[in-house]
Motif scaffolding. Structure first.
Motif, short mmCIF file in Angstrom:
data_model
loop_
_atom_site.label_atom_id
_atom_site.label_comp_id
_atom_site.label_asym_id
_atom_site.label_seq_id
_atom_site.Cartn_x
_atom_site.Cartn_y
_atom_site.Cartn_z
N ARG A 93 23.51 0.60 -7.05
CA ARG A 93 22.91 -0.68 -6.63
C ARG A 93 22.71 -0.73 -5.12
NH1 ARG A 93 20.36 -2.76 -10.64
NH2 ARG A 93 20.47 -4.85 -9.77
N HIS A 145 15.40 -4.19 -10.22
CA HIS A 145 16.65 -4.78 -9.74
C HIS A 145 17.33 -5.63 -10.82
CE1 HIS A 145 18.53 -8.36 -7.81
NE2 HIS A 145 18.97 -7.52 -6.93
N GLY A 164 20.97 -7.89 -9.74
CA GLY A 164 22.08 -7.39 -8.95
C GLY A 164 21.95 -7.67 -7.50
#
Length: 256
Positions: A227, A253, A256
Motif C-alpha cells: 500500500r 486503491h 486504503g
C-alpha cells in the motif's frame, strides 16, 4: 484499506481533523457523547430538541429562561451553551430582545451536523468508507490541477511517515499516516463542499477504528508495504500531472 482492516472498526480515541462550524470551535461527536450523561449534556440535548422544532432564526428565550427550564446552575448552563454553539445550533444576541436563537445554519454546518447524526445512529463504518472511496477520484482530479510544489512536498512528508511505519512493522501507525495523506490531498481541492464531506467521513472512520488486523492469510506487513508503494506511485503521478496513471492508481486503491 483491505477488507480485514474494515472489520477492525470499533469505537476509538483518536481523531485527526476538526471541522469548522461557522466561527465556533469544531465539535467532534465524541465531545457530545462524553457530555451526554452529564447535566450539561442533558441540558444541551433538551435545547437541541427545542431547536429542532423551531424555525431558523427564531428566538428560543433568554439565557436565564432557558437555564431555569433546564433546571441547572449557571456554570452548567454555560457549558451546555458551549456545546450547542460548537455544533452551530444556537446563536446568542445581547441587549433588549436578545437571548438564544436557533442558528441560521450554513450548508457547511448542516453537512457537519448530518454527519454527526450518521455517527449517532452508529452507521456501519464500511458505508462511510464506500462513500469516501467514491470521492477519491474527484479529489485526485482536483489535485492534478491545483497541487503546488509545496503541496507535493507535504504529501511526500506524509509518505515518509507511512514508510517509517512500514519499517517499524506498525500497521496502526501506517493506517493513521495513510489517513493524514488522504486528508492532505483533500486539502488541495478548492471545492469546499467536497473537502468538507470527505474530511467528515474520514473523521467518522477514524473515530470508530480501534486497531488494524490482517484480513486473510497474507501477512499484514507485506500488505502495508504494497500500500505504501501504491501511494508513493500516486504522489509521483500527481507530481508529473499524469492524469491517466493517477486515476488508474486511485481506482486500484479501493479503500486504503
Amino acid at each position: 484499506m483491505a477488507a480485514g482492516e474494515r472489520n477492525a472498526a470499533g469505537r476509538a480515541a483518536d481523531t485527526s481533523a476538526e471541522r469548522a462550524a461557522g466561527a465556533q470551535p469544531a465539535l467532534r461527536r465524541g465531545d457530545w457523547d462524553r457530555a451526554a450523561g452529564s447535566r450539561a449534556g442533558m441540558a444541551a440535548e433538551r435545547i437541541a430538541a427545542l431547536v429542532a422544532g423551531t424555525a431558523p432564526g427564531a428566538r428560543l428565550g433568554t439565557k436565564e429562561e432557558l437555564r431555569r427550564r433546564c433546571g441547572v446552575s449557571v456554570g452548567t448552563f454555560n457549558e451546555a451553551l458551549r456545546l450547542l454553539q460548537a455544533r452551530g445550533l444556537v446563536t446568542v444576541r445581547p441587549g433588549p430582545g436578545g437571548g438564544l436563537f436557533a442558528a441560521e445554519q450554513s450548508p457547511m454546518v448542516r453537512l457537519g451536523n448530518s454527519v454527526l447524526a450518521l455517527d449517532a445512529a452508529a452507521a456501519d463504518v464500511s458505508d462511510a468508507m464506500r462513500v469516501r472511496d467514491a470521492l477519491d477520484p474527484l479529489l485526485v482530479e482536483d489535485a492534478l490541477w491545483h497541487a503546488s510544489p509545496a503541496d507535493i512536498a507535504d504529501l511526500r512528508r506524509h509518505l515518509g511517515e507511512m514508510e517509517a511505519a512500514v519499517v517499524a512493522g506498525d500497521p496502526d501507525a501506517f493506517v493513521r499516516a495513510n489517513w493524514r495523506l488522504h486528508a492532505r490531498i483533500a486539502a488541495v481541492s478548492p471545492n469546499t463542499l467536497l473537502r468538507s464531506l470527505y474530511t467528515s467521513l474520514l473523521d467518522l472512520i477514524q473515530e470508530h477504528t480501534l486497531a488494524v488486523h490482517p484480513g486473510g492469510e497474507r501477512p499484514l506487513t507485506a500488505h502495508i508495504r504494497e500500500r505504501h508503494r501504491l501511494h508513493a506511485d500516486l504522489v509521483d503521478a500527481l507530481d508529473r500531472r499524469d492524469r491517466d496513471e493517477a486515476l488508474r492508481l486511485i481506482h486500484r486503491h479501493g479503500g486504503g
